[in-house]
Design a protein around this motif. Structure first.
Motif, PDB file in Angstrom:
ATOM      1  N   LEU A 188       0.758  -1.290  -0.155  1.00  0.00           N
ATOM      2  CA  LEU A 188      -0.147  -0.054  -0.015  1.00  0.00           C
ATOM      3  C   LEU A 188       0.954   1.278   0.121  1.00  0.00           C
ATOM      4  CD1 LEU A 188      -2.668  -1.108   2.588  1.00  0.00           C
ATOM      5  CD2 LEU A 188      -2.773  -1.121   0.024  1.00  0.00           C
ATOM      6  N   LYS A 189       2.036   1.383   0.701  1.00  0.00           N
ATOM      7  CA  LYS A 189       2.793   2.288   0.744  1.00  0.00           C
ATOM      8  C   LYS A 189       3.488   2.738  -0.615  1.00  0.00           C
ATOM      9  CE  LYS A 189       5.387   1.211   4.387  1.00  0.00           C
ATOM     10  NZ  LYS A 189       6.342   1.220   5.654  1.00  0.00           N
ATOM     11  N   ARG A 190       3.792   1.610  -1.150  1.00  0.00           N
ATOM     12  CA  ARG A 190       4.677   1.822  -2.493  1.00  0.00           C
ATOM     13  C   ARG A 190       3.471   2.220  -3.708  1.00  0.00           C
ATOM     14  NH1 ARG A 190       8.113  -3.305  -3.962  1.00  0.00           N
ATOM     15  NH2 ARG A 190       8.509  -1.971  -5.767  1.00  0.00           N
ATOM     16  N   VAL A 191       2.236   1.719  -3.507  1.00  0.00           N
ATOM     17  CA  VAL A 191       1.336   2.297  -4.400  1.00  0.00           C
ATOM     18  C   VAL A 191       0.903   3.697  -4.222  1.00  0.00           C
ATOM     19  CG1 VAL A 191      -1.182   1.913  -4.902  1.00  0.00           C
ATOM     20  CG2 VAL A 191       0.078  -0.034  -4.815  1.00  0.00           C
ATOM     21  N   GLY A 192       0.910   3.987  -2.818  1.00  0.00           N
ATOM     22  CA  GLY A 192       0.522   5.458  -2.548  1.00  0.00           C
ATOM     23  C   GLY A 192       1.737   6.396  -3.190  1.00  0.00           C
ATOM     24  N   ASP A 193       2.773   5.827  -2.833  1.00  0.00           N
ATOM     25  CA  ASP A 193       4.062   6.893  -3.494  1.00  0.00           C
ATOM     26  C   ASP A 193       3.866   6.783  -5.029  1.00  0.00           C
ATOM     27  OD1 ASP A 193       4.975   6.944  -1.070  1.00  0.00           O
ATOM     28  OD2 ASP A 193       6.418   5.251  -1.148  1.00  0.00           O
ATOM     29  N   ALA A 194       3.589   5.668  -5.631  1.00  0.00           N
ATOM     30  CA  ALA A 194       3.557   5.802  -6.978  1.00  0.00           C
ATOM     31  C   ALA A 194       2.334   6.597  -7.688  1.00  0.00           C
ATOM     32  CB  ALA A 194       3.132   4.423  -7.696  1.00  0.00           C
ATOM     33  N   LEU A 195       1.146   6.692  -6.830  1.00  0.00           N
ATOM     34  CA  LEU A 195       0.346   7.740  -7.231  1.00  0.00           C
ATOM     35  C   LEU A 195       0.781   9.326  -7.102  1.00  0.00           C
ATOM     36  CD1 LEU A 195      -2.752   6.109  -5.601  1.00  0.00           C
ATOM     37  CD2 LEU A 195      -2.376   6.114  -8.044  1.00  0.00           C
ATOM     38  N   LEU A 196       1.315   9.615  -5.695  1.00  0.00           N
ATOM     39  CA  LEU A 196       2.021  10.710  -5.708  1.00  0.00           C
ATOM     40  C   LEU A 196       2.963  11.072  -6.795  1.00  0.00           C
ATOM     41  CD1 LEU A 196       3.016  10.979  -1.951  1.00  0.00           C
ATOM     42  CD2 LEU A 196       1.323  12.281  -3.247  1.00  0.00           C
ATOM     43  N   ARG A 197       3.681  10.010  -7.295  1.00  0.00           N
ATOM     44  CA  ARG A 197       4.844  10.705  -8.648  1.00  0.00           C
ATOM     45  C   ARG A 197       4.082  10.862  -9.829  1.00  0.00           C
ATOM     46  NH1 ARG A 197       7.720   6.182  -5.850  1.00  0.00           N
ATOM     47  NH2 ARG A 197       7.013   4.953  -7.728  1.00  0.00           N
ATOM     48  N   VAL A 198       3.004  10.457  -9.894  1.00  0.00           N
ATOM     49  CA  VAL A 198       1.993  10.760 -11.317  1.00  0.00           C
ATOM     50  C   VAL A 198       1.800  12.328 -11.340  1.00  0.00           C
ATOM     51  CG1 VAL A 198      -0.022  10.587 -12.367  1.00  0.00           C
ATOM     52  CG2 VAL A 198       0.751   8.534 -11.278  1.00  0.00           C
ATOM     53  N   SER A 199       2.327  12.897 -12.457  1.00  0.00           N
ATOM     54  CA  SER A 199       2.169  14.568 -12.614  1.00  0.00           C
ATOM     55  C   SER A 199       0.697  14.829 -12.329  1.00  0.00           C
ATOM     56  CB  SER A 199       2.499  14.933 -13.898  1.00  0.00           C
ATOM     57  OG  SER A 199       2.504  15.948 -14.164  1.00  0.00           O
ATOM     58  N   HIS A 200       0.856  15.800 -11.430  1.00  0.00           N
ATOM     59  CA  HIS A 200      -0.554  16.407 -10.902  1.00  0.00           C
ATOM     60  C   HIS A 200      -0.549  17.902 -10.224  1.00  0.00           C
ATOM     61  CE1 HIS A 200       0.986  14.798  -7.256  1.00  0.00           C
ATOM     62  NE2 HIS A 200       0.419  15.537  -6.576  1.00  0.00           N
ATOM     63  N   ARG A 201      -1.454  18.735 -10.336  1.00  0.00           N
ATOM     64  CA  ARG A 201      -1.611  19.977 -10.106  1.00  0.00           C
ATOM     65  C   ARG A 201      -1.290  20.139  -8.413  1.00  0.00           C
ATOM     66  NH1 ARG A 201      -6.766  21.605 -12.752  1.00  0.00           N
ATOM     67  NH2 ARG A 201      -7.286  19.962 -11.646  1.00  0.00           N
ATOM     68  N   SER A 202      -0.806  21.346  -7.935  1.00  0.00           N
ATOM     69  CA  SER A 202      -0.925  21.481  -6.513  1.00  0.00           C
ATOM     70  C   SER A 202      -2.143  21.300  -5.684  1.00  0.00           C
ATOM     71  CB  SER A 202      -0.210  22.772  -6.280  1.00  0.00           C
ATOM     72  OG  SER A 202      -1.046  23.807  -6.936  1.00  0.00           O
ATOM     73  N   ASP A 203      -3.335  21.431  -6.416  1.00  0.00           N
ATOM     74  CA  ASP A 203      -4.442  21.693  -5.866  1.00  0.00           C
ATOM     75  C   ASP A 203      -5.161  20.332  -5.762  1.00  0.00           C
ATOM     76  OD1 ASP A 203      -4.888  22.020  -8.256  1.00  0.00           O
ATOM     77  OD2 ASP A 203      -6.551  23.533  -8.379  1.00  0.00           O
ATOM     78  N   ASP A 204      -4.557  19.207  -6.649  1.00  0.00           N
ATOM     79  CA  ASP A 204      -5.255  18.017  -6.597  1.00  0.00           C
ATOM     80  C   ASP A 204      -4.999  17.237  -5.231  1.00  0.00           C
ATOM     81  OD1 ASP A 204      -5.983  18.438  -9.080  1.00  0.00           O
ATOM     82  OD2 ASP A 204      -4.173  17.567  -9.968  1.00  0.00           O
TER      83      ASP A 204
END
Length: 514
Positions: free
Chosen positions: A405-421
């Motif tokens: 779960l931690k690695r999946v969460g880290d992978a989602l964080l690394r996906v390009s997104h805006r600051s207000d997402d």
């Protein structure tokens, strides 16, 4: 009147003394930790700033050097075209000599311009009259053009000029007859003193280094080293064995091959020519400057520690007069405990993944819905579920499941997104992403990137339905237009959940939308 019996004065004093000692230790520890953080952060900031300075300076000098060589190359090309047009006959040589003298005068980096025939004899020079019996057929650049038909610019190793004795860099081009046979050599010589002057403009400290090097490791000029280092080969330096193979420019810290001094280097390759500029700042000088800047701060920290202990001493000495404050201190302590528990209850971060937790998700979704309805802008919600996660836990255990779960969460964080997402852990193996102002295309793009990012982790999952037997996710997407009466949290989550179950039913490791 009922209540707890009052503490004995000696016991109260002892308790307060213990509390004060603990407080002093905590404050002292905090000061030491903050000081350590400042020390490390200051050093890292200095290294980063030095790396940026070295990178920028190397790129600037590389561009300047490239411009200098390019001016000479264009001059040689023009002279070659004129020679092809008018020839090298004796009656044409005065015209060519005047042209060479004019071109030399216009380029300060030039030491001289020369034309040799196919035997290496001097025909025309920018220095005026040609010395009798002058022949350069033994020069490396002449032999190169004799045996190579490459019409481009050739950069040779540094030599001593036979006319002046100065150190020069030969830049040469081949001259051809109409049938392509060897006609001679057109030579321009760059003054080493020109680069000595350019490099001397920059303040690199006493042991700073700046060098112009051929990409085979031969040094054309290195500051502040003596001329004996010119033409020395340093191809075993990390610059050539590793760094230039990875990138044409960048920064690194390594030991210089010339003198064994460790420096923070910046380097940049010239785009048009096989040359490299490197700039290095002495690491010991950086340490000295860092410690000098930090000395005042460390002295202030020591003074602060002395003040803290002095205050503690006076407080301990006056405890006998403040026993009655014990009850108030206990009450304050109780209030702090309540406040701490409240803050813990209101914590908005998931303890396992470090993502936003469910409470933060709910608060942010309500605020995003309110804003979307007010501004009449779209709001996208992605509900994400780790596929067959129960099987994963059953196979590998809950510790591995937590790590997954931690690695999946880290992978989602690394996906390009805006600051207000907002990327949140919704609960269990489920995640959620709020994309304010995102249309369906943008949200789908994020979802596809998330699918790829998690699959790229390659987390083994023997009981996965995926062919590669790795951990995958499924995503449900719904985009709600602001300003609609049905724009509620429940409706948005419900539609996204519906899309998620459709993705699960369609085979997992995919995105579906409603």
């Amino acid at each position: 009147m009922t209540g707890e019996p009052p503490l004995h004065p000696d016991a109260s004093m002892l308790n307060l003394r213990r509390m004060l000692i603990v407080f002093l230790l905590i404050i002292s520890g905090a000061v030491l930790l903050v000081s350590a953080w400042v020390v490390v952060n200051t050093w890292q900031r200095m290294v980063n700033e030095t790396q940026n300075d070295a990178r920028n300076l190397s790129q600037s000098v590389a561009r300047q050097s490239e411009d200098s060589v390019m001016q000479v190359e264009l001059t040689l090309q023009d002279l070659r075209d004129r020679i092809t047009l008018v020839g090298l006959d004796t009656e044409r040589q005065p015209y060519l000599q005047a042209l060479l003298m004019q071109r030399k005068a216009s380029l300060p980096q030039l030491h001289g311009l020369f034309i040799y025939d196919s035997q290496g004899n001097w025909l025309v020079t920018s220095e005026g009259a040609v010395r009798q019996h002058s022949n350069n057929s033994d020069r490396a650049y002449f032999r190169y053009h004799q045996h190579n038909t490459d019409p481009g610019l050739h950069i040779s190793e540094v030599i001593h000029s036979r006319s002046t004795g100065d150190l020069i860099i030969p830049l040469s081009m081949r001259l051809n007859n109409s049938d392509g046979s060897f006609r001679g050599v057109l030579l321009a010589t760059l003054r080493i003193d020109y680069f000595r002057q350019i490099f001397g403009y920059y303040n690199l400290g006493e042991r700073g280094l700046m060098a112009l090097i051929v990409n085979n490791g031969d040094i054309l000029y290195a500051r502040p080293f003596p001329d004996s280092t010119i033409n020395k080969n340093i191809s075993e330096s990390p610059l050539f064995t590793d760094l230039l193979k990875r990138a044409p420019s960048g920064t690194a810290t390594y030991t210089a091959a010339l003198d064994g001094i460790k420096r923070v280097f910046g380097y940049a390759s010239l785009k048009r020519y096989p040359l490299v500029v490197t700039v290095g700042f002495d690491r010991k000088q950086l340490v000295h400057a860092w410690f000098t800047d930090l000395l005042v701060y460390l002295i202030l920290c020591c003074l602060l520690m002395m003040v803290i202990f002095a205050l503690g001493y006076f407080l301990l000495r006056n405890l006998s007069q403040n026993i009655r404050d014990q009850a108030e201190l206990a009450q304050v302590r109780e209030q702090l405990t309540v406040m701490n528990n409240t803050l813990q209850t209101l914590a908005l971060v998931d303890g396992l993944t470090g993502l936003a937790n469910r409470r933060q998700f709910d608060l942010y979704l309500d605020r995003s819905l309110e804003r979307a309805n007010k501004l009449r802008k779209p709001l996208a919600l992605l509900m994400i579920d780790v596929d067959t996660f129960k099987r994963f836990n059953d196979t590998y255990g809950h510790l591995a499941g937590d790590d997954c779960l931690k690695r999946v969460g880290d992978a989602l964080l690394r996906v390009s997104h805006r600051s207000d997402d907002l990327i949140a852990r919704y609960g269990g193996e489920e995640f959620a992403v709020i994309l304010p102002g995102s249309d369906r295309e943008g949200a789908a793009r994020f979802a596809r990137s998330a699918l790829e990012a998690v699959a790229a982790l390659g987390i083994p999952h023997l009981n996965s339905d995926h062919q590669a037997k790795i951990v995958t996710i499924s995503i449900g997407l719904h985009v709600m237009q602001g300003g609609l009466s049905e724009s509620t949290r429940q409706a948005l989550i419900g539609q996204a959940d519906k899309a998620l179950y459709q993705a699960k039913a369609s085979g997992k490791n995919r995105m579906d939308e409603t």
